[in-house]
Design an enzyme around this catalytic site. Structure first.
Site, PDB file in Angstrom:
ATOM      1  N   SER B  46       0.856  -1.185   0.000  1.00 23.75           N
ATOM      2  CA  SER B  46       0.000   0.000   0.000  1.00 23.75           C
ATOM      3  C   SER B  46       0.896   1.240   0.000  1.00 23.75           C
ATOM      4  CB  SER B  46      -0.900  -0.021   1.243  1.00 23.75           C
ATOM      5  OG  SER B  46      -1.740   1.103   1.254  1.00 23.75           O
ATOM      6  N   GLU B  47       0.610   2.189  -0.901  1.00 29.51           N
ATOM      7  CA  GLU B  47       1.494   3.352  -1.106  1.00 29.51           C
ATOM      8  C   GLU B  47       1.818   4.107   0.173  1.00 29.51           C
ATOM      9  OE1 GLU B  47      -1.018   2.404  -3.114  1.00 29.51           O
ATOM     10  OE2 GLU B  47      -1.293   3.887  -4.695  1.00 29.51           O
ATOM     11  N   ASN B  48       0.872   4.124   1.119  1.00 25.70           N
ATOM     12  CA  ASN B  48       1.070   4.940   2.314  1.00 25.70           C
ATOM     13  C   ASN B  48       1.952   4.261   3.352  1.00 25.70           C
ATOM     14  OD1 ASN B  48      -1.119   3.117   2.628  1.00 25.70           O
ATOM     15  ND2 ASN B  48      -1.711   4.173   4.489  1.00 25.70           N
ATOM     16  N   GLY B  49       2.567   3.129   2.997  1.00 27.16           N
ATOM     17  CA  GLY B  49       3.590   2.602   3.885  1.00 27.16           C
ATOM     18  C   GLY B  49       3.319   1.255   4.515  1.00 27.16           C
ATOM     19  N   SER B  88       8.348   3.861   0.686  1.00 30.58           N
ATOM     20  CA  SER B  88       7.283   3.215  -0.082  1.00 30.58           C
ATOM     21  C   SER B  88       7.451   3.458  -1.586  1.00 30.58           C
ATOM     22  CB  SER B  88       5.925   3.753   0.382  1.00 30.58           C
ATOM     23  OG  SER B  88       4.886   3.082  -0.277  1.00 30.58           O
TER      24      SER B  88
END
Lengths: 234, 229
Positions: B46-49, B88
């Site tokens: 997930s892009e947010n980490g 990320s």
């Protein structure tokens, strides 16, 4: 003795001036400095440039800066459909939007914080977001040149902090907070708890205090806590 | 017969390998997580980490500090790790993920695709789409074969604003699976009841038919009505 703690959010945002550039961490509800941004809304500074992944939601905190007409320009990757206040003012032509791909946004802030003059990225090549940008072929691949971003004030949210400004995050709170911490003239963190010096294990300090000017302990903004029961809250 | 949205997601999940590190975009791609083979260990990014996104939590059991890029609250899977946005996107742009599964408005024969801005969309938002498209070695598109108005979405050249050039490797639709190769598009699989000429008639770009072109093999429950975009 070093003591970066402040009594409240009002004190933390007092120096924000008209025309300032402000970064706001957070992604979805995680890591949003809701109390600091709400204090900034109440403080009244105008003509702000805001750097944030999104444009907030509702009429409080980050979203409230848009509903109150306090933002001149937004630099963001994803002003979501739920960011109604931003959208209304954008569509009326009252706010400028600089749309930046999410990874480019993170690394432009990193460049700003790391003393770099910019970087070349393959992201955005051949798209409308490449308009006006210098390009360069490196090892046969085309890249865009992207400039660093810095801010006059950076607002962060962490789980815990100490009087040295050391910060520890939980879950997905790190998101943009860690990199934004490096890229401001004045960096202010909102934390659930200020703990005694020495009680954060050195290896659990994600943002070292060198980057942080002020820490405020405050309960989370109630509207961000409410989000627990809302579907699709990002 | 045509595949439902879940059917497309199921078919994509069959192709993801053990040890994969996969980012799922919004829409049909997010459904892929529901159909992963439990016998294969695959990390969802997930892009947010997050590396290792788990299932959606039950109502009332959400953790305020754990959200995913597109779908609100999530849980963490066995072996999950958490990090910040720069790490990320180092994973994404640096080519460390194995796959990005993304929705699309249009895909061209060259592998160019458009997925971030519907023509005429008043307020643009790009998120991580352009980074994923240039960074992941295997960009798979999941979409309906035709628009709501019956127009082909697999085209000679994109008219919607591009997300990235020449990056799509494979297209999964409700009718067919098509590979994007240097020499053009290759029809690999198609739904029972359709023939290559019928798929070509619904595809603006020219298709070559793979020598071993076969029917898409999914359980009967995934046969459904025509997809909406």
């Amino acid at each position: 003795m070093i003591d970066k703690t402040l009594a409240d959010c009002k004190q933390a945002v007092a120096r924000v001036f008209d025309g300032a550039t402000v970064m706001c961490g957070g992604f979805g509800v995680a890591g949003q400095p809701g109390q600091l941004m709400e204090a900034l809304r109440q403080q009244g500074a105008r003509n702000l440039t805001v750097i944030s992944n999104g444009a907030g939601g509702g009429d409080f905190a980050l979203g409230g800066l848009f509903s109150d007409g306090r933002v001149r320009k937004l630099i963001a990757s994803f002003p979501a459909p739920s960011a109604k206040a931003f959208r209304e003012r954008y569509l009326k032509g009252e706010i400028e939007l600089e749309l930046v791909p999410q990874g480019t946004l993170a690394d432009r802030i990193r460049a700003g914080g790391a003393g770099l003059g910019g970087f070349y990225t393959p992201t955005g090549v051949g798209t409308e977001l490449a308009a006006g940008k210098e390009t360069r072929i490196i090892d046969g691949r085309e890249y865009l040149f992207e400039l660093p971003l810095r801010a006059d004030f950076v607002f962060l949210k962490a789980l815990r902090g100490d009087r040295f400004g050391n910060l520890n995050y939980r879950g997905t709170m790190r998101n943009f907070n860690m990199v934004m911490a490096t890229a401001g003239k004045v960096v202010i963190a909102e934390v659930d708890e200020i703990v005694p010096a020495g009680s954060l294990a050195p290896e659990s300090i994600h943002t070292p205090g060198i980057f942080v000017d002020h820490v405020v302990q405050v309960a989370r903004h109630p509207k961000l806590v409410e989000k627990r029961s809302e579907e699709g809250s990002t | 017969m045509m595949l439902t949205r879940e059917g497309i997601a199921y078919r994509i999940a069959r192709d993801l390998p053990e040890g994969g590190y996969v980012n799922l975009g919004v829409g049909i791609p997010l459904l892929v997580a529901n159909f992963l083979d439990p016998a294969k260990e695959i990390f969802i990014h997930s892009e947010n980490g997050i590396l290792g996104v788990g299932p959606t939590p039950a109502r009332g059991e959400e953790d305020l500090d754990i959200v995913s890029a597109g779908a609100g609250f999530c849980t963490l899977a066995l072996g999950a790790s958490l990090f910040d946005h720069t790490l990320s996107f180092t994973m994404i742009r640096g080519g460390h993920l194995t796959h990005a599964i993304l929705g699309a408005i249009e895909v061209a024969a060259s592998g160019d695709f458009a997925n971030w801005r519907v023509p005429g969309q008043a307020v643009p938002a790009v998120g991580g789409a352009m980074d994923l498209a240039v960074g992941a070695p295997n960009v798979y598109v999941a979409m309906s074969h035709l628009t709501n108005k019956g127009k082909p979405k697999i085209v000679k050249s994109c008219s919607a604003p591009l997300t990235a050039r020449a990056c799509v490797r494979r297209i999964y639709t409700d009718l067919a699976i098509i590979d994007v190769e240097a020499g053009g598009l290759v029809l690999r699989e198609l739904m029972p009841g359709h023939d290559p000429a019928g798929i070509q008639a619904k595809t603006e770009a020219e298709l070559k038919v793979a020598a071993d072109c076969r029917e898409i093999d999914v359980p009967e429950t995934f046969n459904g009505a025509r997809l909406r975009q």
